[in-house]
Design a protein around this motif. Structure first.
Motif, PDB file in Angstrom:
ATOM      1  N   GLN A  35       3.073   2.332   1.229  1.00 30.68           N
ATOM      2  CA  GLN A  35       2.621   1.342   2.204  1.00 30.68           C
ATOM      3  C   GLN A  35       3.647   1.221   3.312  1.00 30.68           C
ATOM      4  O   GLN A  35       4.742   0.696   3.094  1.00 30.68           O
ATOM      5  N   ARG A  59      -2.417   1.013   6.101  1.00 34.01           N
ATOM      6  CA  ARG A  59      -3.093   0.820   4.827  1.00 34.01           C
ATOM      7  C   ARG A  59      -2.349   1.525   3.697  1.00 34.01           C
ATOM      8  O   ARG A  59      -1.575   2.453   3.935  1.00 34.01           O
ATOM      9  N   LEU A  60      -2.571   1.069   2.489  1.00 32.22           N
ATOM     10  CA  LEU A  60      -2.034   1.747   1.312  1.00 32.22           C
ATOM     11  C   LEU A  60      -2.537   3.183   1.293  1.00 32.22           C
ATOM     12  O   LEU A  60      -3.737   3.430   1.440  1.00 32.22           O
ATOM     13  N   TYR A  96      -4.209   6.522 -16.545  1.00 32.11           N
ATOM     14  CA  TYR A  96      -4.207   7.066 -15.196  1.00 32.11           C
ATOM     15  C   TYR A  96      -3.214   6.282 -14.356  1.00 32.11           C
ATOM     16  O   TYR A  96      -3.225   5.051 -14.380  1.00 32.11           O
ATOM     17  N   GLY A 107     -10.179  -1.131 -12.122  1.00 33.51           N
ATOM     18  CA  GLY A 107      -9.165  -1.764 -11.313  1.00 33.51           C
ATOM     19  C   GLY A 107      -7.775  -1.291 -11.684  1.00 33.51           C
ATOM     20  O   GLY A 107      -7.500  -0.965 -12.829  1.00 33.51           O
ATOM     21  N   LEU A 108      -6.914  -1.233 -10.690  1.00 30.43           N
ATOM     22  CA  LEU A 108      -5.539  -0.809 -10.883  1.00 30.43           C
ATOM     23  C   LEU A 108      -4.622  -2.011 -11.048  1.00 30.43           C
ATOM     24  O   LEU A 108      -4.822  -3.042 -10.395  1.00 30.43           O
ATOM     25  N   PHE A 155      -0.822  -2.993 -10.347  1.00 34.94           N
ATOM     26  CA  PHE A 155       0.291  -2.501  -9.543  1.00 34.94           C
ATOM     27  C   PHE A 155       1.608  -3.140  -9.958  1.00 34.94           C
ATOM     28  O   PHE A 155       1.652  -4.284 -10.422  1.00 34.94           O
ATOM     29  N   GLY A 156       2.702  -2.400  -9.725  1.00 34.02           N
ATOM     30  CA  GLY A 156       4.023  -2.976  -9.802  1.00 34.02           C
ATOM     31  C   GLY A 156       4.338  -3.743  -8.525  1.00 34.02           C
ATOM     32  O   GLY A 156       3.514  -3.811  -7.603  1.00 34.02           O
ATOM     33  N   LEU A 157       5.533  -4.314  -8.473  1.00 36.81           N
ATOM     34  CA  LEU A 157       5.925  -5.103  -7.304  1.00 36.81           C
ATOM     35  C   LEU A 157       6.346  -4.234  -6.120  1.00 36.81           C
ATOM     36  O   LEU A 157       6.477  -4.738  -5.014  1.00 36.81           O
ATOM     37  N   ARG A 188      11.034  -0.727  -2.131  1.00 37.08           N
ATOM     38  CA  ARG A 188      11.194  -0.530  -0.687  1.00 37.08           C
ATOM     39  C   ARG A 188      12.241   0.543  -0.455  1.00 37.08           C
ATOM     40  O   ARG A 188      13.401   0.377  -0.838  1.00 37.08           O
ATOM     41  N   PHE A 194      -2.608   6.782  -0.826  1.00 39.55           N
ATOM     42  CA  PHE A 194      -2.401   7.508  -2.079  1.00 39.55           C
ATOM     43  C   PHE A 194      -1.444   8.677  -1.831  1.00 39.55           C
ATOM     44  O   PHE A 194      -1.575   9.398  -0.839  1.00 39.55           O
ATOM     45  N   PHE A 247       4.429   2.011  -4.454  1.00 35.72           N
ATOM     46  CA  PHE A 247       3.853   1.265  -5.580  1.00 35.72           C
ATOM     47  C   PHE A 247       3.420   2.209  -6.691  1.00 35.72           C
ATOM     48  O   PHE A 247       2.720   3.199  -6.436  1.00 35.72           O
ATOM     49  N   GLY A 267       2.189  -2.302   8.617  1.00 34.30           N
ATOM     50  CA  GLY A 267       0.998  -2.303   9.460  1.00 34.30           C
ATOM     51  C   GLY A 267      -0.030  -1.251   9.124  1.00 34.30           C
ATOM     52  O   GLY A 267      -1.064  -1.153   9.794  1.00 34.30           O
ATOM     53  N   TYR A 281       1.146   4.821  -4.640  1.00 32.59           N
ATOM     54  CA  TYR A 281       0.741   4.577  -3.269  1.00 32.59           C
ATOM     55  C   TYR A 281       1.967   4.284  -2.419  1.00 32.59           C
ATOM     56  O   TYR A 281       2.986   3.768  -2.903  1.00 32.59           O
TER      57      TYR A 281
END
Lengths: 112, 113
Positions: free
Chosen positions: A38, A43-44, A32, A99-100, A102-104, A107, A46, A89, A41, A36
């Motif tokens: 971001q 929230r992440l 899965y 739990g997920l 994540f990549g870095l 931007r 989806f 992300f 300021g 996301y």
């Protein structure tokens, strides 16, 4: 454990252009893959996901491609707008409600 | 706006001090997660719960970090003796166990000096 890599780390485009973000993972047990967004300021949020039994998913201006053999995903954003400026992300999980990893992040900056 | 609520939004500590973060998940969500997001990195899972039970805390630095969810609703993450390396944003998230979509809070930004 699972490792998720994203490329590029950042990109700058003019409004209206398309963006391609690449993501790779290492654990073949991952099934899965949610993405996301971001914004500063905020929230992440989806934006799109795909499961390992699919090859492609599309919603409005987002297209997500998945290659199980190469363990690679790519997110394509078309007709970009300044509001698309954010960090994107890629993440991976081996099941629902797990739990997920994540990549870095990538931007994305969209200029008018 | 309804959603995952976290407090405080910001915290500044000296090394060695303790701090607690509080999370109120979306009503009805049985699964709750805590993530640590260092600056310019992606979130990293620390611990997650189904109801009041810890499902996985293998990434939680157990000597200084603890997390509880005693009634299967709100949760508290505590750092006993903070270090500069703990500087990060701490994110809480929640979901249904049987549903894939995870909702995140705005996070608590911790600075340890």
């Amino acid at each position: 454990g699972e490792q998720v890599e994203q490329l590029p780390s950042s990109l700058i485009v003019q409004e209206g252009a398309s963006v391609l973000i690449n993501c790779s993972y290492t654990d073949s047990a991952s099934v899965y893959f949610p993405w996301y967004k971001q914004e500063p300021g905020k929230r992440l949020q989806f934006i799109i996901d795909i499961r390992s039994n699919m090859e492609r998913k599309q919603t409005q201006r987002l297209t997500l491609l998945f290659d199980k053999k190469t363990k690679h995903l790519s997110l394509h954003i078309t007709a970009t707008q300044p509001g698309d400026s954010a960090i994107y992300f890629c993440s991976a999980s081996d099941s629902y409600a797990q739990g997920l990893t994540f990549g870095l992040g990538t931007r994305v900056s969209v200029f008018p | 706006e309804a959603g995952v609520t976290q407090s405080p939004r910001y915290a500044v500590l000296q090394e060695g001090q303790a701090v607690s973060f509080w999370c109120d998940p979306i009503s009805g969500h049985d699964t709750l997660y805590w993530y640590q997001q260092p600056r310019d990195q992606g979130p990293q899972l620390l611990v997650y719960f189904r109801d009041e039970a810890v499902i996985d805390n293998s990434q939680l630095p157990s000597d200084r970090f603890s997390a509880v969810r005693p009634k299967g609703t709100n949760s508290t993450l505590k750092i006993q003796s903070a270090k500069q390396g703990d500087t990060a944003t701490y994110l809480c998230a929640s979901s249904f166990w049987t549903n894939t979509e995870v909702f995140f809070g705005k996070g608590t930004r911790l600075t340890v000096v």
